[in-house]
Design an enzyme around this catalytic site. Structure first.
Site, PDB file in Angstrom:
ATOM      1  N   CYS A  98       0.832  -1.136   0.076  1.00 14.47           N
ATOM      2  CA  CYS A  98       0.012  -0.132  -0.020  1.00 14.47           C
ATOM      3  C   CYS A  98       0.939   1.212   0.145  1.00 14.47           C
ATOM      4  O   CYS A  98       1.824   1.341   0.307  1.00 14.47           O
ATOM      5  CB  CYS A  98      -0.846  -0.051   1.235  1.00 14.47           C
ATOM      6  SG  CYS A  98      -2.086  -1.381   1.404  1.00 14.47           S
ATOM      7  N   THR A  99       0.351   2.247  -0.480  1.00 15.85           N
ATOM      8  CA  THR A  99       1.191   3.441  -0.486  1.00 15.85           C
ATOM      9  C   THR A  99       0.654   4.213   1.017  1.00 15.85           C
ATOM     10  O   THR A  99      -0.230   4.861   1.284  1.00 15.85           O
ATOM     11  CB  THR A  99       0.285   4.474  -1.424  1.00 15.85           C
ATOM     12  OG1 THR A  99       0.459   4.122  -2.649  1.00 15.85           O
ATOM     13  CG2 THR A  99       1.391   6.012  -1.265  1.00 15.85           C
TER      14      THR A  99
END
Length: 746
Positions: free
Chosen positions: A599-600
């Site tokens: 995930c960012t």
């Protein structure tokens, strides 16, 4: 005199003595203004684009016609064309029976200024112009000068409210003009037949280039009837035919049978001062013919003749004694408001305008205000026409799009293959909870739809597609789709002026970077770490930035920008791309990663900062007036908050750095300037030529396909082709030669 072919005739009948009636003061029906919404729209445009903060007087023209209705008088009308020169609208106006009222507009900057404005001085200014025209004789030669007006305005362009007050100046004589009797024109002439109305209509049409003229009714005229003459010939006509046979006619806007319109006041002033009128029967008398129309023709029944007596002020022989610069009479003429009181009027276009047009005007307001004081060079038209391709519609894509929208960009295309998830709306400003339902809407189309909801006049499109990437092998079944995606991406980049690469993996940036390099398209990369960000541009050959290059064919790996020195400029070089600082080809960065690595994960405030910088970088680049790329400056690794350039900024918006690297934990920002790397896996000549399938006429689509599939299958393929593999081998050999050999068993 009017040429014989143009004269309109009737039977030669003398008007005779006017019927007796009580002598009373002649009253006049005031002018009414009628302002079309297009006038206010044009004023708003000129205020923003041309006037700015200036309050200089602006020449305008109103139009009026003689009365055509029994219940409604004709107003002075203004519309969009009122700002144009009279020569450009005269033919259309005169063809429809309209006359010119020359005016002056003075638009002030604040409502307080409007309330405090010296309206007395403004009225005096207009009245002085009328007086000069009368005394100089200009008004007799051009009667339109008797109908001058002034309008004071304030434009509230946030609410689209326009406050205005018209002044139709006329001079108040010390003695009133008195009316002896009133007759219908047909009764005065003694004619009632339709052919007479037709002939008088032809006569009026011939004199349509002046709102007032002379009429002679005498059997001694060459045509044995009545004739029309220019107004300034009144005295010579009176001498030839007798003053009792010379009358003044004008196009009367009033529908009232008892009162002529306001324009008659200055006309009678001119007559009182300059005309040798009939004095045989005592007072100075004059027949004033107020022409009015019905069904497009001058009506003898509704047109009126006012038999008036003029005050004795000065006769023609004494006019030269009057001073044109010293008006002896006071002025009146402020228009009343709809309540019949002295006060301004207000036009509210906000309620009547189309909401979309109102939104456009409001959105452009702040941008146009920048040009008044701060940025006169700001090219809003160029910004609005710039077509932006946003690859990635996530956190960065939303931030960049919203900032570009604020700058006036109106052409957007989003590319993304994801769907809106429940974690997105809180960080990605173009999405909301409803977009997450039913499995989530495609991000690209949802972002485009959101922009259209925010600003309906935007042209936003969403393309749901994947970006082929190195390190992601393509199976035989997927080959056709992947190549189709490549072709689609090429087409999109060719159709747009700038590409924003806003994806969340390194390898997804490779193909857009390569295509932009091959097509010389401006590409702006924006990338995020947990508390750091990078914004950089590349894609065009720079002529303003000069670096040293080594002699010969030897190529070396450039140091990372953090440790690079700034060589003295000597020759032009293109700026480096996102991959120029890497000695490793991009690979699959999502394989064997934990959830936090997939995930960012970044600080929420980072994307708006980086997105804004990316948008600002584009707008500044658009204002580069030179050829080639924008100069990036000569300093590398300098802090933005203390960075001092020794040269003049290349754009009106300042410097346009090559790279901006920021860190939120230290609240610092560094500017870098790095040249392109000859062994770059995305923008080097060897890779670009392989992508093109060869050079010049030797290009081959099959070679291009083989190159792409090989690059997607194995990132080391790019390292082999660019020479990075040998760089690695040489580096390993150097490391082995300098290793500690004390523990060797040899």
């Amino acid at each position: 005199p009017v040429p014989a072919s143009a004269r309109a005739m009737a039977s030669p009948v003398s008007p005779g003595d006017p019927p007796s009636s009580p002598d009373q003061v002649l009253k006049f029906e005031p002018w009414q203004s009628a302002v079309d919404p297009t006038f206010w729209a044009e004023l708003a445009r000129r205020k923003l684009d041309n006037f700015g903060l200036r309050e200089d007087p602006v020449p305008i023209d109103g139009l009026f016609a003689c009365s055509m209705h029994a219940e409604v008088s004709s107003p002075v009308a203004l519309d969009k064309r009122s700002f144009e020169t009279w020569t450009s609208v005269a033919n259309d106006a005169l063809a429809t029976g309209q006359q010119r009222a020359p005016g002056t507009l003075r638009n002030v900057n604040t409502f307080e200024r409007f309330k405090e404005y010296d309206r007395g001085a403004m009225l005096d200014e207009s009245a002085d112009a009328v007086w000069r025209a009368v005394v100089s004789g200009d008004a007799a030669r051009d009667p339109h000068l008797l109908n001058q007006f002034h309008v004071l305005t304030f434009a509230d362009l946030k609410k689209w409210h326009f406050t205005y007050w018209f002044a139709f100046p006329t001079l108040k004589l010390p003695e009133a003009v008195r009316v002896v009797a009133t007759q219908a024109l047909g009764t005065f002439l003694g004619f009632q037949e339709d052919p007479v109305e037709t002939s008088f209509t032809k006569f009026e049409q011939h004199a349509c280039d002046a709102f007032a003229w002379c009429v002679v009714t005498s059997e001694n005229t060459p045509q044995k009837g009545f004739m029309s003459f220019p107004l300034h010939e009144f005295n010579s006509l009176a001498s030839e035919y007798g003053p009792e046979n010379v009358h003044v006619a004008f196009m009367d806007s009033s529908r009232n049978p008892d009162h002529p319109g306001w324009s008659a006041r200055n006309l009678l002033l001119l007559a009182s001062l300059t005309f040798d009128v009939d004095k045989k029967k005592g007072p100075r008398s004059l027949n004033l013919i107020a022409t009015r129309k019905r069904n497009g023709k001058v009506s003898l029944r509704h047109s009126m003749v006012f038999h008036v007596t003029l005050p004795t002020i000065a006769v023609g022989g004494e006019l030269h004694k009057l001073d044109p610069e010293k008006r002896p009479f006071p002025a009146v003429g402020w228009e009343l408001n709809p309540k019949g009181r002295a006060g301004p009027r207000r036009a509210d276009l906000g309620e009547s305008m189309d909401p979309t047009r109102l939104a456009v005007a409001a959105a452009e307001l702040n941008l146009k205000l920048m040009r008044w004081r701060l940025l006169p060079e700001l090219d809003l038209a160029k910004i609005s026409k710039t077509k932006c391709l946003l690859i990635g519609a996530g956190t960065l894509g939303c931030s960049v799009a919203r900032c570009l929208l604020g700058w006036g960009v109106r052409e957007f295309t989003f590319v993304d293959n994801g769907k809106v998830s429940f974690s997105n709306p809180v960080r990605q400003s173009l999405f909301e909870f409803s977009d997450c339902l039913a499995g989530g809407k495609p991000k690209a189309t949802a972002a485009a739809d959101a922009l259209a909801r925010i600003f309906p006049s935007v042209n936003a499109t969403g393309v749901d597609m994947s970006i082929p990437m190195p390190g992601h092998p393509v199976s035989p079944n997927e080959t056709e789709k992947v190549l189709r995606d490549v072709a689609t991406l090429e087409k999109l980049i060719a159709e747009h002026d700038v590409v924003f690469c806003l994806t969340d993996t390194r390898e997804s940036r490779w193909l857009p970077t390569l295509i932009a390099s091959a097509t010389d398209t401006l590409l702006i990369n924006c990338a995020l770490g947990f508390d750091s960000y990078l914004v950089m541009r590349h894609g065009r050959f720079g002529v303003g930035d000069e670096k040293n290059i080594d002699d010969g064919d030897k190529e070396t790996v450039p140091s990372l920008p953090e440790t690079a020195a700034s060589p003295e400029p000597s020759c032009p070089e293109k700026l480096g791309c996102y991959f120029c600082n890497d000695v490793m080809a991009p690979g699959n960065s999502t394989n064997d990663r934990t959830l936090d690595q997939q995930c960012t994960v970044t600080r929420p405030g980072l994307a708006p900062i980086a997105g804004a910088l990316a948008a600002e970088m584009l707008v500044a680049t658009l204002h580069w007036a030179g050829s080639g790329d924008v100069p990036a400056g000569n300093e590398t690794g300098s802090q933005a908050n203390s960075h001092q350039q020794s040269t003049t900024p290349p754009t009106c918006l300042g410097y346009v750095p090559h790279q901006i690297r920021g860190n939120l934990s230290t609240h610092t920002q560094l500017l870098f300037n790095a040249p392109a790397f000859g062994k770059c896996t995305a923008c080097s000549d060897v890779v670009v030529n392989l992508f093109r399938g060869g050079q010049g006429d030797d290009r081959n689509e099959k070679r291009k396909t083989e190159f792409l599939l090989a690059a997607f299958a194995d990132p080391t393929f790019l390292e082999d082709k660019t020479g990075l593999t040998k760089v690695h081998e040489d580096a390993d050999a150097v490391e082995w030669l300098h290793s500690d050999d004390e523990l060797d068993d040899f």
